[in-house]
Design an enzyme around this catalytic site. Structure first.
Site, mmCIF file in Angstrom:
data_model
loop_
_atom_site.group_PDB
_atom_site.id
_atom_site.type_symbol
_atom_site.label_atom_id
_atom_site.label_comp_id
_atom_site.label_asym_id
_atom_site.label_seq_id
_atom_site.Cartn_x
_atom_site.Cartn_y
_atom_site.Cartn_z
ATOM 1 N N LYS A 280 35.198 50.062 43.345
ATOM 2 C CA LYS A 280 35.775 51.288 42.884
ATOM 3 C C LYS A 280 35.638 52.509 44.064
ATOM 4 O O LYS A 280 35.089 52.476 44.917
ATOM 5 C CB LYS A 280 34.889 51.871 41.843
ATOM 6 C CG LYS A 280 35.163 50.945 40.692
ATOM 7 C CD LYS A 280 34.197 51.415 39.392
ATOM 8 C CE LYS A 280 34.164 50.521 38.213
ATOM 9 N NZ LYS A 280 35.560 50.760 37.724
ATOM 10 N N ARG A 354 35.052 41.765 30.663
ATOM 11 C CA ARG A 354 35.448 40.593 29.652
ATOM 12 C C ARG A 354 34.961 39.245 30.203
ATOM 13 O O ARG A 354 35.017 38.207 29.421
ATOM 14 C CB ARG A 354 37.138 40.541 30.042
ATOM 15 C CG ARG A 354 37.793 40.348 31.527
ATOM 16 C CD ARG A 354 39.004 40.919 31.690
ATOM 17 N NE ARG A 354 39.008 42.531 31.759
ATOM 18 C CZ ARG A 354 40.303 43.015 31.727
ATOM 19 N NH1 ARG A 354 41.313 42.302 31.805
ATOM 20 N NH2 ARG A 354 40.227 44.341 31.854
HETATM 21 N N1 BES Z 1 33.517 49.532 33.689
HETATM 22 C C1 BES Z 1 34.755 49.813 33.652
HETATM 23 C C2 BES Z 1 35.695 50.496 32.757
HETATM 24 C C3 BES Z 1 35.351 51.614 32.552
HETATM 25 C C4 BES Z 1 36.480 52.859 33.283
HETATM 26 C C5 BES Z 1 34.415 52.559 31.674
HETATM 27 C C6 BES Z 1 36.186 54.014 33.262
HETATM 28 C C7 BES Z 1 34.466 53.718 31.581
HETATM 29 C C8 BES Z 1 35.178 54.733 32.489
HETATM 30 C C9 BES Z 1 35.450 48.359 33.661
HETATM 31 O O1 BES Z 1 34.769 47.325 34.072
HETATM 32 C C10 BES Z 1 36.556 48.327 34.651
HETATM 33 O O2 BES Z 1 36.477 48.610 35.806
HETATM 34 N N2 BES Z 1 37.925 48.053 34.473
HETATM 35 C C11 BES Z 1 38.847 48.069 35.028
HETATM 36 C C12 BES Z 1 39.924 46.921 34.514
HETATM 37 C C13 BES Z 1 40.923 46.585 35.692
HETATM 38 C C14 BES Z 1 40.293 46.332 36.854
HETATM 39 C C15 BES Z 1 41.942 45.631 34.896
HETATM 40 C C16 BES Z 1 39.761 49.315 34.894
HETATM 41 O O3 BES Z 1 39.601 49.840 33.856
HETATM 42 O O4 BES Z 1 40.299 49.770 35.758
HETATM 43 MN MN MN Z 2 34.624 47.134 36.082
#
Ligand code: BES
Ligand code: MN
Ligand code: ZN
Length: 508
Positions: A280, A354
């Site tokens: 990230k 997931r």
């Molecule tokens: N934990 C994150 C989701 C999240 C994002 C929670 C912002 C709270 C605030 C999750 O694991 C994630 O990173 N999801 C990705 C999925 C994508 C790579 C398909 C996302 O939402 O960008």
């Molecule tokens: Mn994630």
């Protein structure tokens, strides 16, 4: 000083408001209130009348007006908390007024509060008692502070709720409100905790501590037992971290359980989400310490369900790991095999929630769950779709989704249903495995949900995406910044409604 929260010692009374021996008396005030009814007349001093005429005291929602009580009364302050238009009043509003009022008392360093609930205030007395107790308990929470020069914070010691009626229903409602308030605070405490303090191992220990004395059965699976169950998705995510994963299983098995149904609650327990190799950006990555909020809600809900002796069999399952980019980390293009036997091509290691939930949901079914709910800070896409105040609901069949939505309304956790049409499944097609772990940007919250559905089989299943709702970025009168404890009360309300859904013909 770490997070502190305490439940004020509550009493119910039918004494007149003026007789309350309290430092600080809270009274909801509607916009249309004229301060001439008996309760108000006893408490409203001259300054109150003036303030009303000047427009300083309006009854607008969440306005707090502090007044010095008239001589002869023993209370030191009366705080009118704006309740807005009378016709819009709901239990959720009253819960929020109690939070607002409790926070105001603490700011003024008052520790013995009274809450005057007038019979004319629309809600039945037991509902009112329950949400006032919840609200004052939720107000009695101070988020983690690791400052070395921190001043001790003021917490409420006791709260007396004044009502026109009393009886067994009010007493039971008070007990329920206390448990719901406490379970909200436990969830918030866990989610606020920094990632280096709440590691997967520590999270599992906290689950054991929270379950102790509630009658829950606890099983903590270490990496070896997780491996012996072939949980390749959970192990795949954990590979990038030096911290070993854990899988916590809590079971509530009351002797008087409704026959034939087991509620399986599964919570995402990523104690920190860096994104892994698909790392990230730096901005806001610190917030990813709350990526175990769903797991925290499940643990606190199981403890509440056990304490309330809810007559339904329940399982709480929380896969716990960090998502880190270590040398052994799972890489884009890798293929993992889940405990259910299905293979997953990893396209983005940041779609880890997931994965761990896939194995968690599978295990819930193995252990006999008949109705499934998973709770997760799953997707940024859900935040885009529904914002910061509403959780996404995904699931089948509709009747089961409706049960969860109604429970969330009773709980004061706003949620809204989203579609899970099969058409979206196309987006998870892989050339080399059963499916991929990401479906691209379009409908990102839905494809995340559909991934989890692959592991729910034909059981009724609901996925609650709390990515937007688990953390408050700005302070509101009724919601301090930080972890919100969203979803825990919803889960408890679902369990409490087992009588109604156990009879539904809900085969998905
Ligand atoms: N934990 C994150 C989701 C999240 C994002 C929670 C912002 C709270 C605030 C999750 O694991 C994630 O990173 N999801 C990705 C999925 C994508 C790579 C398909 C996302 O939402 O960008
Ligand atoms: Mn994630
Ligand atoms: Zn995550």
């Amino acid at each position: 000083m770490k997070t502190v929260h305490r439940t004020p010692s509550f009493t119910l009374t039918r004494d007149t408001a003026a007789e309350l021996e309290r430092d600080f008396i809270l009274i909801p005030l509607f916009e249309s209130d004229d301060l001439t009814d008996a309760t108000m007349a006893r408490l409203a001093g001259p300054d109150v009348d003036q303030a009303r005429t000047r427009g300083e005291l309006t009854g607008k929602l969440y306005e707090v007006f502090l007044s010095v009580v008239p001589t002869g009364d023993r209370a030191r302050r009366v705080a009118f908390v704006g309740a807005g238009p009378r016709k819009d009043f709901t239990a959720e509003r009253l819960r929020r007024l109690a939070i607002t009022g409790g926070l105001a008392a603490r700011r003024g360093r008052f520790t013995k509060v009274g809450f005057v609930y007038r019979a004319s205030d629309r809600l039945d007395a037991p509902t009112a008692v329950q949400v006032i107790a919840e609200g004052l308990t939720i107000a009695n929470f101070e988020g983690a502070s690791y400052r070395s020069d921190g001043e001790p914070c003021v917490l409420l010691e006791s709260a007396e709720i004044r009502l026109a009626t009393s009886g067994a229903a009010e007493d039971a409602a008070l007990a329920k409100g206390i448990v719901l308030g406490e379970s909200t605070n436990i969830t918030r405490e866990l989610a606020n905790e920094p990632g280096n303090h709440l590691t997967p191992r520590r999270f599992a220990e906290r689950a054991v501590e929270i379950a102790t004395g509630t009658g829950l059965k606890v099983d903590v699976l270490d990496e070896e037992r997780i491996a012996s169950l072939n949980m390749g998705l959970l192990l795949g995510v954990a590979r990038g971290s030096q911290e070993p994963p854990r899988l916590v299983v809590l079971s509530h098995e009351p002797a008087n359980a409704i026959s034939g149904v087991t509620l399986g609650l599964v919570g995402k327990g990523i104690t920190f989400d860096t994104g892994g190799i698909s790392i990230k950006p730096a901005e806001n990555m610190d917030k990813m310490k709350d990526d175990m909020s769903g797991g925290a809600a499940v643990i606190a809900a199981l403890a509440a369900i056990a304490r309330l002796k809810v007559p339904v069999r329940c399982l709480g399952i929380v896969p716990m790991t960090e998502n880190m980019p270590g040398g052994k980390a799972v890489k884009p293009g890798d293929v993992l095999t889940s405990a259910a036997g299905k293979t997953v091509e990893i396209l983005n290691t940041d779609a880890e929630g997931r994965l761990v939930l896939g194995d968690g949901v599978w295990y819930a079914r193995q252990l006999g769950a008949t109705h499934l709910i998973d709770v997760a800070t799953l997707t940024g896409a859900c935040v885009v779709a529904l914002g910061k105040t509403t959780s996404g609901l995904f699931g089948t069949p509709e009747e089961w989704v409706a049960q969860v939505q109604q429970a969330s309304d009773r709980a004061g956790d706003r949620s809204w249903p989203m579609p899970v049409f099969d058409d979206y499944k196309e987006q998870l097609k892989s050339e080399i495995a059963d499916f991929t772990n990401t479906g691209g940007r379009a409908g990102g919250a839905i494809t995340g949900a559909l991934f989890i559905r692959e592991f729910a089989g034909d059981l009724p299943w609901v996925h609650i995406d709390i990515a937007g709702t688990a953390w408050a970025e700005e302070t509101k009168p009724y919601q301090p910044k930080g972890a919100t404890g969203v979803a825990v009360r919803t889960l408890v309300e679902v369990a409490l409604a087992a009588d109604s859904w156990s009879k539904l013909n809900v085969s998905a």
